[in-house]
Design an enzyme around this catalytic site. Sequence first.
Site, PDB file in Angstrom:
ATOM      1  N   ARG A 522      43.814 -21.842   9.033  1.00 16.81           N
ATOM      2  CA  ARG A 522      43.345 -23.097   8.331  1.00 16.81           C
ATOM      3  C   ARG A 522      45.164 -23.566   8.036  1.00 16.81           C
ATOM      4  O   ARG A 522      45.325 -22.714   6.565  1.00 16.81           O
ATOM      5  CB  ARG A 522      42.822 -23.309   8.028  1.00 16.81           C
ATOM      6  CG  ARG A 522      41.876 -23.642   9.645  1.00 16.81           C
ATOM      7  CD  ARG A 522      40.499 -23.934   9.329  1.00 16.81           C
ATOM      8  NE  ARG A 522      39.738 -23.918   8.159  1.00 16.81           N
ATOM      9  CZ  ARG A 522      39.024 -24.410   6.581  1.00 16.81           C
ATOM     10  NH1 ARG A 522      38.751 -25.403   7.798  1.00 16.81           N
ATOM     11  NH2 ARG A 522      38.761 -24.098   5.808  1.00 16.81           N
ATOM     12  N   SER A 586      40.730 -13.858   2.524  1.00 15.54           N
ATOM     13  CA  SER A 586      39.539 -13.705   2.265  1.00 15.54           C
ATOM     14  C   SER A 586      39.773 -11.748   2.468  1.00 15.54           C
ATOM     15  O   SER A 586      38.705 -11.206   3.800  1.00 15.54           O
ATOM     16  CB  SER A 586      38.379 -14.349   3.316  1.00 15.54           C
ATOM     17  OG  SER A 586      38.955 -15.390   3.037  1.00 15.54           O
ATOM     18  N   ASP A 640      38.014 -16.226  -0.482  1.00 17.11           N
ATOM     19  CA  ASP A 640      36.935 -17.375   0.449  1.00 17.11           C
ATOM     20  C   ASP A 640      34.957 -17.781  -0.344  1.00 17.11           C
ATOM     21  O   ASP A 640      35.126 -19.016  -0.226  1.00 17.11           O
ATOM     22  CB  ASP A 640      36.678 -17.352   1.613  1.00 17.11           C
ATOM     23  CG  ASP A 640      35.976 -15.570   2.022  1.00 17.11           C
ATOM     24  OD1 ASP A 640      35.836 -15.472   0.913  1.00 17.11           O
ATOM     25  OD2 ASP A 640      35.575 -15.380   3.222  1.00 17.11           O
TER      26      ASP A 640
END
Length: 900
Positions: A522, A586, A640
């Site tokens: 994203r 992440s 994350d």
Amino acid sequence: QVDRYLYHMRLSDDILLDVMARFQAEMVKGLGRDTNPTATVKMLPSFVRSLPDGSEKGEFLAVDVGGSQFRAHQVKVFDDGKQSSQLESKFYPTPKEVTQGNGAELFDYIADCLLDFMETKTLKHKKLPLGFTFSFPCKQTKLEEGVLLAWTKHFKVRGVQDTDVVSSLRKALQKHKASFDIDVDVLALVNDTVGTMMTCGYDDQRCEVGLIIGTGTNACYMEEMRHIDLVEGDEGRMCINTEWGAFGDDGALDDLRTEFDRELDLGSLNPGKQLFEKMISSLYLGELVRLILLKMTKEGLLFNGKVSTALLTKGKIEMKHVSAMEKYKEGLSNTKKILTDLNLFPSEEDCIAVQHVCTIVSFRSANLCAAALAAILTRLRENKKLLRMRTTVGIDGGLYKTHPQYAKRLHKVVRRLVPNCDVRFLLSESGSGKGAALVTAVAYRLAAQRKQIDAALAPFLLSLETLREVKNKMRTELEYGLKRETQASATVKMLPTYVCGTPDGTEKGKFLALDLGGTNFRVLLVKIRNGRRRSVQMYNKIFAIPLEIMQGTGEELFDHIVQCIADFLEYMGIKGARLPLGFTFSFPCRQASIDKGTLVGWTKGFKATDCEGEDVVDMLREAIRRRNEFDLDIVAVVNDTVGTMMTCGYEDPNCEIGLIAGTGSNVCYMEDMKNIEIVEGNEGKMCINTEWGAFGDNGCIDNIRTKYDKEVDEGSLNPGKQRYEKMTSGMYLGEIVRQILIDLTKQGLLFRGQISESLRKRGIFETKFLSQIESDRLALLQVRRILQQLGLDSTCEDSIIVKEVCGAVSKRAAQLCGAGLAAIVEKKRENRGVERLQITVGVDGTLYKLHPHFSRVLQETVKELAPQCDVTFMLSEDGSGKGAALITAVAKRLHNVGQK
């Protein structure tokens, strides 16, 4: 004349549909906990939970009490793929002094008959399980126990009502045990109706209704457990013995009962009871015919008005007479002979009239029986949510078998009343005897299966002691990761993130965030406002990462990322602005500062080459330079988990722990600088990214790893790595479930022992299916549908087992996760030096958010293992996007403060 006289006995389809609706209402009443005590149709749970599946085998005994004779049977069931069985029986009379004497005599007589049978068959030295068919209404609390509610038919034995008939039979057998050397184990108490269903179910797997129309009448069927309030549990099905003979005892059929029905009832052994049975069963139909003929004769309509002794004698006209008189093919000769034998000397008109009376009486019986059966079939169809249903009804009973027209009439009316059910009627071969043996055989099979399933799932049941051990081991590993001399060899890496503060509310500005951590990537634009109108606005776009890029070269991966950023900047119209950027990455990174992150190793299915050991921020800058279209200020590389903590920290300053329980599993928390030996300085705090997924890679939790965990690990992209994550995260739980299902199928406990092609495929069992299957709202029917989507053709029993397996795997995952988190909150409590800690944990991840039980079990485990900590769990809103922007904003704020 007869038609006019018996007008009330002719029932139209409208009346029958009304009877059907009344019976449906009675069934619902009988199933409800609050309404059952006053219900006439008792809907008794039989504790028979499964139909035969063809894998039953062994030798069984059965005794059958309740018909016109006692019967003893020996049943051999063969597991030869052909579902064959062998039945040998012996019949014994039922003397009146036994059927209307006292309880002790009755059970002694049954034991004597059984003993005689065992001697005849030379079975005395064998220990055999026995099925006991007892065809009277009993309240059962388990399969091998039943309290007699009331005698029916021609039985009226003293001292048996309200007592357990199985223990009475066991006592009687016990007396014989020593003197005659017999050893019989009563395993199941079965109603003859249930026995009939089981016998037919052995030959036809579709059979789920049993019907008796003989001396008595009754029906049973397989009901969904969730509808049976009287028995604990919602899973699966159970056979319900309706005891429909009592339908109408509360007056529900009074408008349909004639004066003859009332007279017959008053003269019976149990006035006011079993009123439906008295309108249907063969025990009463002959008597009904006698009462009608008597009245017609008295009124001069028959036999020239001459009333003979036969017409005045109760029980003189029997069902066999009625059946014989209805053999139309033989004209009137049968009728004439029977009436003459009864000293009635009929004319031809008399014979025609009597034959017509018999037809109306037996036709009404078939009609009423069809209406109640249609109600059961409709309920079954609605339970299955089908528009059209195919099913089989197993039938037994003398009236159905011997009456020349009865079966044909019944079938015809049922098909008319339920046109959306394709019903096959299957005649039972010695249902009550063989059926009892089959119930016993199924109980035997289920007990053996239960043992095997329990054995397979036992390693997933973790005691409190074991969980405490896991918590303590996690604590030890956390300390190793923080200490300078042990950090290099520690499995839990405790990576410093250089995030030294949480939001204080003064952050503002426009920030870009990138989020890479799964199969989607994203790009976000985040606008943060402070002051009274404090808010966070976000705009984002999602891009897919194809497998060939996830597992290609590092250069290809980062070029793809930059291509996606370019698309987004174009889309938002902000290509010229040099915005500060937070990069949520992440994967385990070793950081030397907030904007430098060296990839320790890929996880979650990524395998891009030339990345491990490299600085991911540099790789991103290089790719931006190669594209040469725009420039960005990369301020922070963020995990994350840290993003999750920051997002919740923006709402709640007490949030100092971040937890991810989704595709992967990880935790971060604010640690005192003085405890972080690998970073200079002792003042303040820094967020530590534990990377706890690797906990256990040194073998410290091998004692709780099962053979299934090992299989999943060996088949993964990184064998031997991230062992704790492989037991707790969404990416692997479905795979553990698949391994267990394969093992249970190999043992013949699932899917008829057939491992389907789809079950052989790795990764077919996604974690979302676990969440769906374990949802409390899902009926087993929907579980079956989910399994069908996966190409697994399951029975109701299979679905229960699959649900249980999913439950065991996800519960263990939540408990292990909770044990790890308990170690962290305990550490925080000790750091602060307080007796009682109040702290908030920010949580994200699909497993935590979507699984119906994971969050609850996790929270309960933390509470149990860290009783001095009051932990609040706060769901994070987009930790990896919003969180990255907030970290960037905090880093900018702290940087500006530093410069000032």
